[in-house]
Enzyme design. Structure first.
Site, mmCIF file in Angstrom:
data_model
loop_
_atom_site.group_PDB
_atom_site.id
_atom_site.type_symbol
_atom_site.label_atom_id
_atom_site.label_comp_id
_atom_site.label_asym_id
_atom_site.label_seq_id
_atom_site.Cartn_x
_atom_site.Cartn_y
_atom_site.Cartn_z
ATOM 1 N N TRP A 13 -16.578 6.604 4.366
ATOM 2 C CA TRP A 13 -16.659 6.631 5.841
ATOM 3 C C TRP A 13 -17.835 6.111 6.174
ATOM 4 O O TRP A 13 -18.161 5.791 7.369
ATOM 5 C CB TRP A 13 -16.473 7.988 6.301
ATOM 6 N N ASP A 14 -18.961 5.765 5.199
ATOM 7 C CA ASP A 14 -20.171 5.311 5.539
ATOM 8 C C ASP A 14 -19.985 3.735 6.277
ATOM 9 O O ASP A 14 -20.621 3.451 7.158
ATOM 10 C CB ASP A 14 -20.964 4.672 4.152
ATOM 11 N N GLU A 58 -20.963 18.232 2.260
ATOM 12 C CA GLU A 58 -20.388 18.252 0.878
ATOM 13 C C GLU A 58 -20.898 19.331 0.053
ATOM 14 O O GLU A 58 -20.407 19.669 -1.055
ATOM 15 C CB GLU A 58 -20.271 16.912 0.042
ATOM 16 N N LYS A 60 -25.766 19.797 2.692
ATOM 17 C CA LYS A 60 -26.350 18.817 2.165
ATOM 18 C C LYS A 60 -26.730 17.770 3.331
ATOM 19 O O LYS A 60 -27.701 16.991 3.165
ATOM 20 C CB LYS A 60 -25.202 18.356 1.211
ATOM 21 N N GLN A 61 -26.145 17.612 4.271
ATOM 22 C CA GLN A 61 -26.469 16.561 5.409
ATOM 23 C C GLN A 61 -25.798 16.931 6.588
ATOM 24 O O GLN A 61 -25.140 18.036 6.677
ATOM 25 C CB GLN A 61 -25.609 15.436 5.070
#
Ligand code: IFM
Length: 725
Positions: A316-317, A456, A552-553
């Site tokens: 998806w980046d 994640e 994580k993000q």
């Protein structure tokens, strides 16, 4: 001058600079490995779309192709190496203005003889198949006997895995060396042709086709060897001619294209910290060389064409972090990236059926075939000998809506009705069909169960807020573009009316998912200090991390970024603070997005700090963080942070909006922004905002909440405005 500079040679940084100093053009990427060999040095040349699935593996890998960058230089009988003799002066730089990598060394051999060695290399931006190199050696203390051995080296592997069969080797006209190869499983053909401008002795041995040139050179005379190489593959439709031009002629053609690129796609910043401009140049340069320009069968891997990390797979980046740079500068390239997804609608539909759903379920990791490429297992735990299953392929589904979001973003920016008719509407429909089959009736509403959101570290959860809102948006947009499809309309409306969209609780918090807020919290200072290293997983098992409030993000914060008007500012602020405290930023996709949302909430100092930390992901001093390639999404997000963060551009409404809020350190920022076919020059200083374009048409836009009309130039004096939030 835009330059990445390495001031001294250090083995420890060889592979990090190897990634940073990649030269390329979106078709080809050639790592900045040094010409001579060093232990642990990873050479790499990659062509977009050339993957191979090694036997026994689930996933295709971006193939490391035969090398043309290696030169073995022997000076008066001693093989040149900076690990021997003495380096008197050393300078290496990648000139991003021209795309040329240059190294200059004054070296004294073990025998005490001094030489000047200069190495030059670039990948042409004018003819995508060409790699040009030049070696200049000057004996400084005595006459010299120089030997240079170079050619095509097919001993290259992907970390030990050989992906190519050698199918032919030939010398033509006593000068042109040609190697032909085929990927073992995917059966792609690759031809590498190369020649040097001096006569040599040819050899072909152990997958290396080489020439060795030997000459006597008088003291202070310059020995020059030029090497031009051409790479083509079975993906190319037209044959690539071998060029007759010299290094200088090829360079000048390529340089013209770079000048044009910087004129339109560059961002100019005046900051008290020069690093900001450098980091932005670095990001723009790499975004440009990692992205294919004329082939919708290829997309952008998570490391671009700079290394083998994530096996060159597309995430998806691309749609969320990388595509906007092109959409608002070179919209044709953004369209091509979406066409890549449209091309693989068939495989996405097959994946949906295989998993018991309707519509299109895109693979979490994609390569050339468009099939799921996510490795089934993560790295082995060498203490237990076991491998943990990677759950993303079966439950990290937000990607489907991320692609749909990018389609809508493209349409909003370009108004490209033809694209929507040819691909966009269908893409929205099929992705929406997926969500409608993915939701489950529970608690008198529709819920989306057992997913992984962007964070994640939190797996197998129900109703990830990001996923649910994105799914809702996906179906809503599909409805707008497929009004004539009655059966879809009825089902879509029902879905939209019934899908559970989490809202704030009594404490003003939006839950990341059904259980997140009930989990325990631990102090994350230690792990935040070492962000990007995933150090938490050394102290806690994945299962334990899953049971804690640890991100994580950016997760919910992604939603705030993508939909800046969806939630009231005080809700954004409260949730941003809450979730940031729990976010380690172990993924490179996190920091720059936090910077944007911090800026939206008026926290400019924190936003600027996060922006600079995001820039350090690939440019920091940690020696091995980018060894296997640069973090492509992070580079895209650095650009996003400037345009959608500090410059305050908002494309989520009917009209383009702009409300800049620059960091204190910045006096000025300027860039071009393409909107509905018009190129707007955005020029922001601390006390003035100026927008200009060179057409006379009237463009309505919203500046700091007020409707304005832009014909050719519009200047707003910011001193009279209260821009604080
Ligand atoms: O897509 C990302 C993901 O969000 C976090 N792990 C790395 C992937 C590739 O960059």
């Amino acid at each position: 001058m835009r330059k990445i500079i390495e001031k001294e040679f250090a083995l420890n940084y060889l592979n990090k600079y190897g990634s940073q100093m990649t030269v390329g053009n979106g078709y080809l990427g050639v790592r900045g490995a040094l010409e001579e060999e060093y232990p642990e040095q990873v050479r790499g040349m990659y062509v977009a779309g050339i993957y191979n699935r090694p036997s026994g593996s689930m996933s295709s890998e971006l193939v490391n192709l035969p090398d043309v960058t290696r030169f073995q230089v022997t000076l008066d009988g001693e093989v040149f190496s900076m690990q021997a003799g003495k380096v008197h002066t050393y300078e290496r730089f990648l000139d991003m203005d021209t795309g040329e990598l240059v190294r200059k060394i004054t070296w004294e051999s073990s025998a005490g003889k001094k030489y000047q060695l200069n190495f030059h290399r670039f990948v042409s931006k004018a003819v995508k198949h060409i790699i040009a190199a030049k070696v200049e050696i000057t004996p400084l203390s005595d006459d010299m006997k120089v030997k240079v051995k170079t050619g095509i080296d097919a001993q290259q592997t992907n970390f030990g895995t050989q992906q190519l069969a050698e199918s032919g080797l030939r010398i033509f006209d006593e000068e042109l060396m040609v190697g032909e190869y085929e990927t073992i499983e995917s059966k792609q053909r690759i031809t590498v042709a190369t020649k040097v401008n001096e006569k040599g002795i040819f050899t072909a041995k152990n997958r290396q086709l080489m020439t060795e040139v030997e000459q006597e050179v008088a003291v202070n005379e310059v020995f020059v060897l030029e090497k031009i190489s051409v790479v083509k593959t079975s993906l190319d439709e037209v044959d690539a001619e071998f060029p007759k031009a010299s290094y200088a002629e090829l360079k000048s053609a390529s340089e013209t294209m770079w000048t044009d690129f910087w004129e339109h796609a560059g961002v100019r910043v005046e900051s008290t910290d020069d690093f900001d401009q450098f980091a932005l140049d670095f990001a723009c340069y790499h975004l440009e060389i990692m992205t294919p320009k004329d082939d919708f069968r290829c997309s952008v891997g998570a490391k671009g064409l700079t290394g083998e990390g994530y096996k060159g797979h597309v995430f998806w980046d691309t749609e969320i972090f990388i595509m906007p740079f092109f959409l608002y500068n070179q919209p044709g390239i953004a369209k091509q990236l979406l066409q890549y997804r449209y091309l693989h609608l068939k495989e996405a539909k097959e994946k949906a059926v295989k998993n018991g759903y309707n519509g299109a379920l895109y693979p979490w990791e994609s390569a050339f075939s468009g099939e799921e490429e996510t490795p089934e297992f993560a790295a082995i735990n060498i203490r237990t000998g076991t491998r943990q299953k990677v759950a993303s392929a079966i439950s990290e589904h937000h990607l489907v809506a991320d692609i749909a979001y990018a389609v809508c973003e493209y349409e909003a920016a370009t108004g490209d009705a033809q694209f929507m008719a040819d691909c966009g509407a269908e893409l929205l429909l099929e992705t929406a069909e997926f969500w409608m089959s993915r939701a489950t009736k529970r608690n008198g509403r529709l819920e989306i169960l057992d997913v992984i959101g962007p964070d994640e570290y939190t797996e197998h959860i129900d109703n990830n807020t990001y996923t649910n809102y994105m799914a809702h948006y996906n179906v809503k947009k599909a409805l707008e573009w497929n009004k004539d499809n009655e059966s879809f309309t009825v089902r879509a409306e029902k879905f939209l009316n019934n899908l559970y969209l989490p809202v704030t609780n009594e404490a003003g918090l939006i839950p990341q998912d059904d259980t997140f807020l009930q989990k325990d919290w631990i102090n994350l200072d230690k792990y935040k200090a070492a962000q990007g290293t995933q150090g938490i997983l050394l102290d806690y098992s994945r299962q334990e991390v899953n049971e804690l409030q640890i991100l994580k993000q950016a997760d919910l914060v992604m939603l705030f970024y993508l939909f800046p008007k969806m939630f009231a500012p005080e809700i954004v602020k409260k949730n941003l603070d809450y979730y940031e405290k729990r976010t380690i930023h172990d993924s490179s996709l996190s920091k720059a997005i936090h910077a944007i949302v911090e800026n939206q909430t008026g926290n400019r100092a924190q936003a600027y700090q996060f922006f600079q930390e995001a820039c350090l992901i690939d440019l920091g001093s940690e020696p091995h963080s980018s060894d296997d390639g640069l973090h492509a999404a992070s580079l895209g997000a650095i650009w996003l942070a400037v345009v959608f963060g500090f410059a305050g551009i908002d494309t989520s409404g009917e009209l383009l909006e702009i409300a800049p809020n620059l960091p204190d350190a910045w006096q000025f920022v300027a860039f071009e922004f393409v909107w509905k076919g018009e190129t707007i020059l955005v020029d922001i200083a601390a006390n003035r905002l100026q927008l200009s374009k060179n057409t006379k048409s009237v463009l309505e836009l919203v500046i700091y909440g007020e409707k304005q009309q832009l014909t050719d130039t519009l200047t707003i004096n910011l001193e009279q405005k209260d821009v604080s939030l």
